[in-house]
Design a protein around this motif. Structure first.
Motif, mmCIF file in Angstrom:
data_model
loop_
_atom_site.group_PDB
_atom_site.id
_atom_site.type_symbol
_atom_site.label_atom_id
_atom_site.label_comp_id
_atom_site.label_asym_id
_atom_site.label_seq_id
_atom_site.Cartn_x
_atom_site.Cartn_y
_atom_site.Cartn_z
ATOM 1 N N GLN A 107 -2.167 -26.394 22.001
ATOM 2 C CA GLN A 107 -1.672 -27.721 22.357
ATOM 3 C C GLN A 107 -2.195 -28.776 21.387
ATOM 4 O O GLN A 107 -1.448 -29.671 20.976
ATOM 5 N N ASP A 108 -3.477 -28.656 21.009
ATOM 6 C CA ASP A 108 -4.036 -29.601 20.037
ATOM 7 C C ASP A 108 -3.329 -29.478 18.689
ATOM 8 O O ASP A 108 -3.027 -30.482 18.044
ATOM 9 N N LEU A 109 -3.077 -28.229 18.270
ATOM 10 C CA LEU A 109 -2.377 -28.020 17.001
ATOM 11 C C LEU A 109 -0.940 -28.555 17.060
ATOM 12 O O LEU A 109 -0.448 -29.125 16.074
ATOM 13 N N LYS A 124 0.079 -31.074 18.889
ATOM 14 C CA LYS A 124 -0.023 -32.534 18.810
ATOM 15 C C LYS A 124 -0.265 -32.970 17.369
ATOM 16 O O LYS A 124 0.346 -33.928 16.887
ATOM 17 N N LYS A 125 -1.148 -32.248 16.688
ATOM 18 C CA LYS A 125 -1.448 -32.573 15.292
ATOM 19 C C LYS A 125 -0.202 -32.384 14.433
ATOM 20 O O LYS A 125 0.107 -33.209 13.576
ATOM 21 N N LYS A 129 -5.361 -24.429 24.865
ATOM 22 C CA LYS A 129 -5.816 -25.783 24.532
ATOM 23 C C LYS A 129 -5.761 -26.004 23.015
ATOM 24 O O LYS A 129 -5.304 -27.053 22.556
ATOM 25 N N GLU A 130 -6.203 -24.997 22.245
ATOM 26 C CA GLU A 130 -6.157 -25.103 20.787
ATOM 27 C C GLU A 130 -4.714 -25.218 20.300
ATOM 28 O O GLU A 130 -4.408 -26.014 19.405
#
Length: 173
Positions: free
Chosen positions: A72-74, A76-77, A69-70
């Motif tokens: 994937q968030d990174l 996206k960022k 999840k982290e």
């Protein structure tokens, strides 16, 4: 011939064999119970070990899910930042007037450092005005302008700092 009565002796032997049978039957039952207890204890131990391994794997899977999840968030960022940088660099390219050549573009936080050469100071001013008008940037500051020689046709080396404007967030999302 003498008459011998063998019935009491046979009866004693039969009772003795019957008693031995019950003793053997009891010992066999006790042994069967002991084997069953050892077997169930062994199987319960195997089950406990497997449950421990399953719990450990579940904990590790949970940790990996969090890390995924982290990541994937990174990602996206990173994608948002790359898109922002593409737009920003396109804006810089559109705002560069004729007579200015950019040599170095670097980034320090939310500031873009631009180094280049210009034919005149007026061209640097035009470049700064166009940067200030662009919605991608909020403010430009001139750090350095140097003439390369004392001749009239000397070029100017300049360094300026441009602050990025904050991207507008869509409040409807």
């Amino acid at each position: 011939m003498a008459h011998i009565n063998l019935l009491p002796w046979r009866e004693e032997k039969r009772q003795e064999r019957q008693q031995q049978f019950y003793v053997v039957m009891g010992l066999t039952l006790a042994f069967a119970i002991l084997v069953f207890y050892v077997f169930t204890s062994y199987m319960n131990g195997l089950l406990d070990k497997q449950n421990q391994r399953n719990n450990y794997l579940q904990q590790e899977i949970t940790k990996l899910d969090i890390q995924i999840k982290e990541i994937q968030d990174l990602e996206k960022k990173r994608d948002r930042l790359l898109a922002r940088m593409r737009v920003m660099f396109d804006s810089v390219v559109r705002t560069v007037p004729e007579g200015i050549h950019l040599q170095v573009l670097s980034r320090e936080g939310d500031k873009l450092i631009v180094q280049g050469v210009a034919q005149t100071n007026a061209r640097v001013s035009v470049f700064m005005n166009q940067l200030d008008k662009d919605p991608e940037f909020s403010e430009s500051k001139l750090r350095v302008v140097q003439r390369t020689s004392t001749r009239d046709d000397a070029i100017r080396q300049f360094t300026l700092e441009v602050t990025e404007s904050k991207p507008e967030t869509n409040k409807e999302q």
